[in-house]
Write a protein that holds these residues in place. Structure first.
Motif, PDB file in Angstrom:
ATOM      1  N   GLU A  29       4.569  -4.454   4.106  1.00  0.00           N
ATOM      2  CA  GLU A  29       5.721  -4.855   3.302  1.00  0.00           C
ATOM      3  C   GLU A  29       6.772  -5.477   4.202  1.00  0.00           C
ATOM      4  OE1 GLU A  29       6.929  -1.179   1.528  1.00  0.00           O
ATOM      5  OE2 GLU A  29       8.085  -0.607   3.285  1.00  0.00           O
ATOM      6  N   GLY A  30       7.694  -6.185   3.601  1.00  0.00           N
ATOM      7  CA  GLY A  30       8.751  -6.800   4.391  1.00  0.00           C
ATOM      8  C   GLY A  30       9.688  -7.575   3.493  1.00  0.00           C
ATOM      9  N   PRO A  31      10.768  -8.091   4.078  1.00  0.00           N
ATOM     10  CA  PRO A  31      11.731  -8.852   3.281  1.00  0.00           C
ATOM     11  C   PRO A  31      11.252 -10.281   3.019  1.00  0.00           C
ATOM     12  CG  PRO A  31      12.476  -8.709   5.551  1.00  0.00           C
ATOM     13  CD  PRO A  31      11.178  -7.957   5.476  1.00  0.00           C
ATOM     14  N   THR A  32      11.588 -10.797   1.860  1.00  0.00           N
ATOM     15  CA  THR A  32      11.352 -12.213   1.554  1.00  0.00           C
ATOM     16  C   THR A  32      12.250 -12.624   0.395  1.00  0.00           C
ATOM     17  OG1 THR A  32       9.670 -13.902   1.112  1.00  0.00           O
ATOM     18  CG2 THR A  32       9.466 -11.862  -0.113  1.00  0.00           C
ATOM     19  N   MET A  33      12.662 -13.855   0.325  1.00  0.00           N
ATOM     20  CA  MET A  33      13.418 -14.407  -0.812  1.00  0.00           C
ATOM     21  C   MET A  33      14.593 -13.534  -1.226  1.00  0.00           C
ATOM     22  SD  MET A  33      10.392 -15.627  -3.402  1.00  0.00           S
ATOM     23  CE  MET A  33       8.814 -16.197  -2.788  1.00  0.00           C
ATOM     24  N   VAL A  39       2.149  -5.708  -0.031  1.00  0.00           N
ATOM     25  CA  VAL A  39       0.740  -6.030  -0.291  1.00  0.00           C
ATOM     26  C   VAL A  39      -0.095  -4.809   0.054  1.00  0.00           C
ATOM     27  CG1 VAL A  39      -1.223  -7.494   0.350  1.00  0.00           C
ATOM     28  CG2 VAL A  39       1.072  -8.494   0.220  1.00  0.00           C
ATOM     29  N   LYS A  40      -0.968  -4.446  -0.864  1.00  0.00           N
ATOM     30  CA  LYS A  40      -1.925  -3.374  -0.590  1.00  0.00           C
ATOM     31  C   LYS A  40      -3.320  -3.943  -0.741  1.00  0.00           C
ATOM     32  CE  LYS A  40       1.258   0.152  -2.071  1.00  0.00           C
ATOM     33  NZ  LYS A  40       1.583   1.318  -2.871  1.00  0.00           N
ATOM     34  N   VAL A  41      -4.170  -3.659   0.222  1.00  0.00           N
ATOM     35  CA  VAL A  41      -5.565  -4.108   0.161  1.00  0.00           C
ATOM     36  C   VAL A  41      -6.450  -2.874   0.231  1.00  0.00           C
ATOM     37  CG1 VAL A  41      -7.380  -5.401   1.320  1.00  0.00           C
ATOM     38  CG2 VAL A  41      -5.059  -6.340   1.227  1.00  0.00           C
ATOM     39  N   MET A  48     -10.259  -6.961   9.276  1.00  0.00           N
ATOM     40  CA  MET A  48      -8.881  -7.283   8.875  1.00  0.00           C
ATOM     41  C   MET A  48      -7.935  -6.182   9.354  1.00  0.00           C
ATOM     42  SD  MET A  48      -7.295  -8.054   5.110  1.00  0.00           S
ATOM     43  CE  MET A  48      -7.450  -9.828   5.124  1.00  0.00           C
ATOM     44  N   THR A  49      -6.855  -6.569  10.017  1.00  0.00           N
ATOM     45  CA  THR A  49      -5.863  -5.589  10.466  1.00  0.00           C
ATOM     46  C   THR A  49      -4.556  -5.800   9.715  1.00  0.00           C
ATOM     47  OG1 THR A  49      -4.946  -7.038  12.166  1.00  0.00           O
ATOM     48  CG2 THR A  49      -6.829  -5.654  12.807  1.00  0.00           C
ATOM     49  N   ALA A  50      -3.725  -4.785   9.738  1.00  0.00           N
ATOM     50  CA  ALA A  50      -2.416  -4.890   9.078  1.00  0.00           C
ATOM     51  C   ALA A  50      -1.591  -6.006   9.717  1.00  0.00           C
ATOM     52  CB  ALA A  50      -1.678  -3.548   9.161  1.00  0.00           C
ATOM     53  N   LYS A  54      -0.209  -9.265   7.762  1.00  0.00           N
ATOM     54  CA  LYS A  54       1.237  -9.500   7.677  1.00  0.00           C
ATOM     55  C   LYS A  54       1.582 -10.934   8.087  1.00  0.00           C
ATOM     56  CE  LYS A  54       5.121  -6.423   8.130  1.00  0.00           C
ATOM     57  NZ  LYS A  54       6.366  -6.961   8.549  1.00  0.00           N
ATOM     58  N   LEU A  55       0.952 -11.358   9.170  1.00  0.00           N
ATOM     59  CA  LEU A  55       1.180 -12.711   9.660  1.00  0.00           C
ATOM     60  C   LEU A  55       0.785 -13.734   8.594  1.00  0.00           C
ATOM     61  CD1 LEU A  55       2.233 -13.074  12.533  1.00  0.00           C
ATOM     62  CD2 LEU A  55      -0.073 -13.778  13.232  1.00  0.00           C
ATOM     63  N   ALA A  56      -0.380 -13.516   7.992  1.00  0.00           N
ATOM     64  CA  ALA A  56      -0.892 -14.458   6.989  1.00  0.00           C
ATOM     65  C   ALA A  56       0.015 -14.479   5.759  1.00  0.00           C
ATOM     66  CB  ALA A  56      -2.318 -14.063   6.594  1.00  0.00           C
ATOM     67  N   VAL A  57       0.363 -13.305   5.256  1.00  0.00           N
ATOM     68  CA  VAL A  57       1.169 -13.212   4.033  1.00  0.00           C
ATOM     69  C   VAL A  57       2.552 -13.822   4.267  1.00  0.00           C
ATOM     70  CG1 VAL A  57       2.377 -11.575   2.527  1.00  0.00           C
ATOM     71  CG2 VAL A  57      -0.059 -11.236   3.050  1.00  0.00           C
TER      72      VAL A  57
END
Ligand code: ADP
Ligand code: MG
Length: 353
Positions: A29-33, A39-41, A48-50, A54-57
């Motif tokens: 999770e993180g700040p945006t807009m 995001v939960k997977v 796949m790592t957290a 995070k970088l991708a999202v």
């Protein structure tokens, strides 16, 4: 893109269901807009790592901001808004698609939803500018209204371009931004082969597959209360998007009167209704995000008619004195009946975190 989440996701467990090999879920999770994403997977692809997720999202969300944010002066949309010309302005296919969706919902809602309402949003202090001490005067509202009206925009598909018929028309995509962001993140996860995920950008959520317990993702609709959080009901969501707009997080009080961030283009002022929140379920997050806002503006009298005529799955929470009354459209009841087999209907909802 208000600062507060209106939906919370409930208790995704860290381990997958019994009998299977336990693959840890990933949660980020993180700040945006000006708000937050999470995001939960469940059962993530091997390797796949957290950190990688995070970088991708965040790179997807940063691209979305660079396209459509009115809070970012260098975004493509801000540059379009600053352009005083009335000629065709070439735009990216991405910005074109979001504006096209905004105009579609404007037409559908007979202008209750209007992506040119920004000057009024800003005047009432719900936009990028600081909130003024005094309420806007009727002259200021009248002047802002001159610039408002979705029919003042023209759209061309190929090559993608937008024309403002007045140079000072200002486009505000905030009511679609969360949903658009969630759709874009979902598309990125799809491309990475992620089969089970839940993407939330504030109150707009896109979910695919099943959660860690191998059940549909359980999404809570809150009671429309400003001072605390309480779950009104749980909605199972899988391969769908859900969005709630409400009047109970982003508002101010002046002289005992409450002003919320949903502006009625017909009056130029914040809506005054008994509708506490509107939740919409559908395929795409951008659509349900926009429709939820449209329903808040239409209010408890007019929203059900639009939902019924378009077969939209919506759930409205109407204030009735101190109590709340839930109003489900037929499509919402049908959705629940399909997605909530009886054994799941009661007792198994996950507890709030
Ligand atoms: P939230 O998720 O923060 O509740 P919404 O998706 O309901 O937000 O969008 C609210 C935002 O939409 C407002 O802050 C404003 O920028 C914009 N807005 C306000 N009134 C309208 C309207 N009638 N049509 C389109 N957008 C609007
Ligand atoms: Mg919205």
């Amino acid at each position: 893109m208000g600062p507060f989440p209106v939906l919370m996701t409930l208790g995704a467990l860290l381990l997958s269901g019994c009998g299977e090999r336990a693959v840890p879920s990933i949660e980020i999770e993180g700040p945006t807009m000006g708000t937050y994403y999470s995001v939960k997977v469940a059962r993530p692809p091997v390797g796949m790592t957290a950190d990688a997720l995070k970088l991708a999202v965040e790179s997807v969300l940063d691209r979305v901001i660079a396209e459509i944010s009115t809070y970012e002066p260098t975004s493509e949309l801000s540059r379009l808004n600053a352009n005083p010309g009335t000629d065709w302005i070439p735009v990216s296919p991405e910005l074109h698609a979001v504006v096209a969706e905004g105009l579609r919902i404007a037409e559908l809602s007979d202008g209750a939803f209007d992506i040119t309402v920004g000057p009024l949003v800003n005047l009432w202090g719900f936009g990028p500018d600081a909130r003024p001490e005094e309420l806007p005067t009727s002259e200021q509202i009248q002047a802002a209204r001159e610039r408002v009206g979705w029919r003042k925009l023209e759209l061309r598909a190929s090559p993608p371009a937008i024309r403002k018929t007045r140079g000072d028309v200002y486009i505000d995509l905030s009511a679609l931004g969360e949903g658009y962001g969630a759709d874009r993140v979902a598309a990125d996860l799809d491309a990475r082969g992620v089969a089970d995920y839940m993407v939330a950008v504030a109150g707009t959520i896109r979910a695919k597959g099943l959660n860690a317990k191998a059940q549909p993702w359980a999404i809570a609709i809150e009671e429309p209360l400003a001072d605390r959080r309480a779950v009104h009901r749980i909605v199972p969501v899988s391969d769908r998007a859900i969005s709630t707009s409400g009047d109970y997080r982003n508002f101010f009080v002046k002289d005992g009167k409450r002003y919320s961030h949903e502006i009625d283009p017909a009056t130029g002022a914040p809506v005054e209704r008994n509708l506490g929140s509107a939740t919409v379920v559908g395929e795409r997050a951008i659509v349900v995000d926009g429709l939820a806002t449209a329903f808040m503006v239409l209010g408890e009298q007019r929203a059900p008619a639009l939902a019924d005529s378009q077969g939209i799955a919506a759930y409205l929470i109407v204030r009735d004195g101190d109590a709340f009354r839930g109003v489900a459209t037929p499509a919402f009841d049908a959705y629940l009946a399909r997605s909530m087999p009886e054994e799941r209907a009661a007792g198994t909802a996950e507890q709030p975190e």
